[in-house]
Write an enzyme that holds these catalytic residues in place. Structure first.
Site, PDB file in Angstrom:
ATOM      1  N   ARG A   1      42.203  35.299  49.819  1.00 41.77           N
ATOM      2  CA  ARG A   1      42.904  36.472  49.252  1.00 41.77           C
ATOM      3  C   ARG A   1      43.245  37.478  50.348  1.00 41.77           C
ATOM      4  O   ARG A   1      42.460  37.721  51.263  1.00 41.77           O
ATOM      5  CB  ARG A   1      42.020  37.144  48.200  1.00 41.77           C
ATOM      6  CG  ARG A   1      42.636  38.458  47.680  1.00 41.77           C
ATOM      7  CD  ARG A   1      41.936  38.999  46.459  1.00 41.77           C
ATOM      8  NE  ARG A   1      40.501  39.114  46.640  1.00 41.77           N
ATOM      9  CZ  ARG A   1      39.651  39.356  45.666  1.00 41.77           C
ATOM     10  NH1 ARG A   1      40.094  39.484  44.428  1.00 41.77           N
ATOM     11  NH2 ARG A   1      38.368  39.441  45.911  1.00 41.77           N
TER      12      ARG A   1
ATOM     13  N   ARG B   1      39.703  41.745  52.086  1.00 40.96           N
ATOM     14  CA  ARG B   1      38.642  42.609  51.576  1.00 40.96           C
ATOM     15  C   ARG B   1      37.349  42.312  52.331  1.00 40.96           C
ATOM     16  O   ARG B   1      37.072  41.168  52.653  1.00 40.96           O
ATOM     17  CB  ARG B   1      38.442  42.345  50.069  1.00 40.96           C
ATOM     18  CG  ARG B   1      38.972  43.444  49.190  1.00 40.96           C
ATOM     19  CD  ARG B   1      38.987  43.069  47.723  1.00 40.96           C
ATOM     20  NE  ARG B   1      37.679  42.802  47.133  1.00 40.96           N
ATOM     21  CZ  ARG B   1      37.485  42.540  45.846  1.00 40.96           C
ATOM     22  NH1 ARG B   1      38.516  42.531  45.010  1.00 40.96           N
ATOM     23  NH2 ARG B   1      36.283  42.287  45.386  1.00 40.96           N
TER      24      ARG B   1
ATOM     25  N   LYS C   1      40.893  37.989  37.249  1.00 42.47           N
ATOM     26  CA  LYS C   1      40.889  39.161  36.352  1.00 42.47           C
ATOM     27  C   LYS C   1      41.980  40.157  36.767  1.00 42.47           C
ATOM     28  O   LYS C   1      42.765  40.600  35.945  1.00 42.47           O
ATOM     29  CB  LYS C   1      39.505  39.863  36.374  1.00 42.47           C
ATOM     30  CG  LYS C   1      38.347  38.944  35.976  1.00 42.47           C
ATOM     31  CD  LYS C   1      37.011  39.672  35.993  1.00 42.47           C
ATOM     32  CE  LYS C   1      36.546  40.137  37.367  1.00 42.47           C
ATOM     33  NZ  LYS C   1      36.218  39.046  38.310  1.00 42.47           N
TER      34      LYS C   1
ATOM     35  N   ARG D   1      29.145  44.622  33.571  1.00 37.61           N
ATOM     36  CA  ARG D   1      28.699  43.544  34.449  1.00 37.61           C
ATOM     37  C   ARG D   1      27.217  43.255  34.293  1.00 37.61           C
ATOM     38  O   ARG D   1      26.694  42.364  34.966  1.00 37.61           O
ATOM     39  CB  ARG D   1      28.948  43.974  35.885  1.00 37.61           C
ATOM     40  CG  ARG D   1      29.954  43.143  36.632  1.00 37.61           C
ATOM     41  CD  ARG D   1      30.055  43.777  38.002  1.00 37.61           C
ATOM     42  NE  ARG D   1      30.679  42.929  38.951  1.00 37.61           N
ATOM     43  CZ  ARG D   1      31.983  42.988  39.250  1.00 37.61           C
ATOM     44  NH1 ARG D   1      32.769  43.802  38.610  1.00 37.61           N
ATOM     45  NH2 ARG D   1      32.465  42.223  40.192  1.00 37.61           N
TER      46      ARG D   1
ATOM     47  N   ARG E   1      28.067  37.034  45.856  1.00 40.38           N
ATOM     48  CA  ARG E   1      28.657  37.593  44.636  1.00 40.38           C
ATOM     49  C   ARG E   1      28.602  36.591  43.488  1.00 40.38           C
ATOM     50  O   ARG E   1      28.372  36.979  42.338  1.00 40.38           O
ATOM     51  CB  ARG E   1      30.112  38.018  44.909  1.00 40.38           C
ATOM     52  CG  ARG E   1      30.199  39.290  45.740  1.00 40.38           C
ATOM     53  CD  ARG E   1      31.511  39.402  46.471  1.00 40.38           C
ATOM     54  NE  ARG E   1      32.656  39.544  45.587  1.00 40.38           N
ATOM     55  CZ  ARG E   1      33.902  39.237  45.931  1.00 40.38           C
ATOM     56  NH1 ARG E   1      34.159  38.757  47.141  1.00 40.38           N
ATOM     57  NH2 ARG E   1      34.883  39.410  45.083  1.00 40.38           N
TER      58      ARG E   1
HETATM   59  P1  AP5 Z   1      41.936  38.023  41.597  1.00 47.76           P
HETATM   60  O1  AP5 Z   1      42.849  38.206  40.438  1.00 47.76           O
HETATM   61  O2  AP5 Z   1      41.983  39.022  42.690  1.00 47.76           O
HETATM   62  O3  AP5 Z   1      40.445  37.785  41.054  1.00 47.76           O
HETATM   63  P2  AP5 Z   1      39.402  38.776  40.401  1.00 47.76           P
HETATM   64  O4  AP5 Z   1      38.815  38.077  39.219  1.00 47.76           O
HETATM   65  O5  AP5 Z   1      40.004  40.113  40.165  1.00 47.76           O
HETATM   66  O6  AP5 Z   1      38.324  38.787  41.553  1.00 47.76           O
HETATM   67  P3  AP5 Z   1      37.541  39.980  42.268  1.00 47.76           P
HETATM   68  O7  AP5 Z   1      37.046  39.451  43.569  1.00 47.76           O
HETATM   69  O8  AP5 Z   1      38.378  41.231  42.295  1.00 47.76           O
HETATM   70  O9  AP5 Z   1      36.349  40.157  41.299  1.00 47.76           O
HETATM   71  P4  AP5 Z   1      34.985  40.776  41.574  1.00 47.76           P
HETATM   72  O10 AP5 Z   1      34.465  40.811  40.194  1.00 47.76           O
HETATM   73  O11 AP5 Z   1      34.132  40.112  42.558  1.00 47.76           O
HETATM   74  O12 AP5 Z   1      35.350  42.150  42.325  1.00 47.76           O
HETATM   75  P5  AP5 Z   1      35.444  43.656  41.853  1.00 47.76           P
HETATM   76  O13 AP5 Z   1      36.516  44.301  42.622  1.00 47.76           O
HETATM   77  O14 AP5 Z   1      35.437  43.748  40.379  1.00 47.76           O
HETATM   78  O15 AP5 Z   1      42.233  36.570  42.197  1.00 47.76           O
HETATM   79  C1  AP5 Z   1      41.553  36.107  43.357  1.00 47.76           C
HETATM   80  C2  AP5 Z   1      42.526  35.329  44.265  1.00 47.76           C
HETATM   81  O16 AP5 Z   1      42.962  34.155  43.576  1.00 47.76           O
HETATM   82  C3  AP5 Z   1      43.804  36.087  44.631  1.00 47.76           C
HETATM   83  O17 AP5 Z   1      44.136  35.813  45.958  1.00 47.76           O
HETATM   84  C4  AP5 Z   1      44.866  35.551  43.661  1.00 47.76           C
HETATM   85  O18 AP5 Z   1      46.146  35.572  44.252  1.00 47.76           O
HETATM   86  C5  AP5 Z   1      44.377  34.131  43.425  1.00 47.76           C
HETATM   87  N1  AP5 Z   1      44.653  33.696  42.044  1.00 47.76           N
HETATM   88  C6  AP5 Z   1      44.460  34.404  40.897  1.00 47.76           C
HETATM   89  N2  AP5 Z   1      44.802  33.670  39.821  1.00 47.76           N
HETATM   90  C7  AP5 Z   1      45.199  32.456  40.293  1.00 47.76           C
HETATM   91  C8  AP5 Z   1      45.671  31.247  39.670  1.00 47.76           C
HETATM   92  N3  AP5 Z   1      45.793  31.148  38.332  1.00 47.76           N
HETATM   93  N4  AP5 Z   1      45.971  30.190  40.457  1.00 47.76           N
HETATM   94  C9  AP5 Z   1      45.857  30.277  41.835  1.00 47.76           C
HETATM   95  N5  AP5 Z   1      45.424  31.400  42.474  1.00 47.76           N
HETATM   96  C10 AP5 Z   1      45.106  32.466  41.721  1.00 47.76           C
HETATM   97  O19 AP5 Z   1      34.026  44.233  42.351  1.00 47.76           O
HETATM   98  C11 AP5 Z   1      33.738  44.403  43.724  1.00 47.76           C
HETATM   99  C12 AP5 Z   1      32.348  44.986  43.888  1.00 47.76           C
HETATM  100  O20 AP5 Z   1      32.288  46.299  43.287  1.00 47.76           O
HETATM  101  C13 AP5 Z   1      31.193  44.212  43.243  1.00 47.76           C
HETATM  102  O21 AP5 Z   1      30.734  43.170  44.077  1.00 47.76           O
HETATM  103  C14 AP5 Z   1      30.159  45.318  43.053  1.00 47.76           C
HETATM  104  O22 AP5 Z   1      29.507  45.618  44.278  1.00 47.76           O
HETATM  105  C15 AP5 Z   1      31.010  46.526  42.685  1.00 47.76           C
HETATM  106  N6  AP5 Z   1      31.195  46.656  41.223  1.00 47.76           N
HETATM  107  C16 AP5 Z   1      32.366  46.567  40.547  1.00 47.76           C
HETATM  108  N7  AP5 Z   1      32.178  46.742  39.230  1.00 47.76           N
HETATM  109  C17 AP5 Z   1      30.850  46.950  39.059  1.00 47.76           C
HETATM  110  C18 AP5 Z   1      30.032  47.173  37.906  1.00 47.76           C
HETATM  111  N8  AP5 Z   1      30.555  47.221  36.685  1.00 47.76           N
HETATM  112  N9  AP5 Z   1      28.705  47.315  38.100  1.00 47.76           N
HETATM  113  C19 AP5 Z   1      28.167  47.282  39.340  1.00 47.76           C
HETATM  114  N10 AP5 Z   1      28.874  47.062  40.466  1.00 47.76           N
HETATM  115  C20 AP5 Z   1      30.207  46.907  40.325  1.00 47.76           C
HETATM  116 MG    MG Z   2      39.656  42.072  40.957  1.00 46.86          MG
END
Ligand code: AP5
Ligand code: MG
Length: 214
Positions: free
Chosen positions: A127, A160, A13, A88, A171
């Site tokens: 990552r 992270r 994402k 979410r 997660r």
């Molecule tokens: P990346 O693009 O970083 O993936 P992502 O989908 O953004 O993954 P996240 O871990 O950021 O998602 P998340 O939903 O768990 O975390 P968030 O920060 O939202 O890609 C991942 C890796 O793969 C990278 O190293 C990249 O280089 C590689 N990659 C990407 N695309 C690729 C490809 N095509 N081919 C090969 N490699 C690739 O949330 C964190 C925490 O915040 C949650 O756990 C929760 O506690 C809280 N939180 C956030 N939002 C909410 C909400 N709305 N409600 C409640 N709690 C929330």
């Molecule tokens: Mg992200």
């Protein structure tokens, strides 16, 4: 362009959001990034969110919804935005729908990344994020030229806190239970667009643009 990026942790994402921001000229609103910034700064919100984000649990809805609504009212969101990591839960999606109705707006698309758990664990545990500029990379899929050093700014790369195998697995379980039901929710509104998240990042970007429009 008003779009939601929906998908499990590690689906790409954030990676696609950076490209889409540039393409469509609208801001990326990442609730995860907002929480991490608040934790770093030691704000009240950060103190409350920390225990949830570090253990891979969702931050309670009441701490998330108003925060996002306030953010979407800011000037830079006038012409649209990309929601990354929000909604979410079904509750958050319903609150977003109410907000959009109040504003006389609607979502153009929900971009849903489909991808298996094995590869997600590999992506999350590999990552690395730059401490200085926040750019992301991957030790195997997009390795930095010098180990531990950001290609973009020379800053130090770190992992992270929630990217350990154990927390990544939690997660993914939380995603299945609380967030995956949104696929059904949005498929009923006709806004859901499915994409194969397990493909080259540039090919995926081109595919998303071909569906969202130029
Ligand atoms: P990346 O693009 O970083 O993936 P992502 O989908 O953004 O993954 P996240 O871990 O950021 O998602 P998340 O939903 O768990 O975390 P968030 O920060 O939202 O890609 C991942 C890796 O793969 C990278 O190293 C990249 O280089 C590689 N990659 C990407 N695309 C690729 C490809 N095509 N081919 C090969 N490699 C690739 O949330 C964190 C925490 O915040 C949650 O756990 C929760 O506690 C809280 N939180 C956030 N939002 C909410 C909400 N709305 N409600 C409640 N709690 C929330
Ligand atoms: Mg992200």
């Amino acid at each position: 362009m008003r779009a939601v990026l929906l998908g499990p942790p590690g689906a790409g994402k954030g990676t696609q959001a950076i490209r889409l921001v540039e393409k469509y000229g609208v801001p990326q609103i990442s609730t995860g990034d907002i929480f991490r910034a608040n934790i770093k700064e030691g704000t009240e919100l950060g103190k409350k969110a920390q225990e949830y984000t570090n253990s891979g649990q969702l931050v309670p809805d009441e701490l998330v919804v108003d925060l996002v609504k306030d953010r979407l009212m800011q000037d830079d969101c006038k012409n649209g935005y990309l929601l990354d990591g929000f909604p979410r839960t079904i509750f958050q999606a319903e609150e977003l729908d109410k907000f959009l109705a109040e504003q006389g707006q609607k979502l153009d698309a929900v971009v849903n990344f489909e991808i298996g758990n094995e590869i997600l664990i590999e992506r999350l545990t590999g990552r690395r994020i730059c401490k200085k500029c926040g750019a992301g990379c991957h030790v195997k899929f997009s390795p930095p030229k010098v180990e531990g050093v950001c290609d973009k700014c020379g800053g130090e790369l770190e992992q992270r806190k929630d990217d350990t195998r154990e927390t990544a697995e939690s997660r993914l379980a939380v995603y299945e239970e609380s967030t995956a039901p949104l696929i059904d929710y949005y498929s009923k509104t006709g806004t859901l667009k499915n994409f194969n998240g397990d493909q080259d990042r540039d090919k995926l970007f081109a595919e998303i643009v071909s569906v969202l429009g130029e």
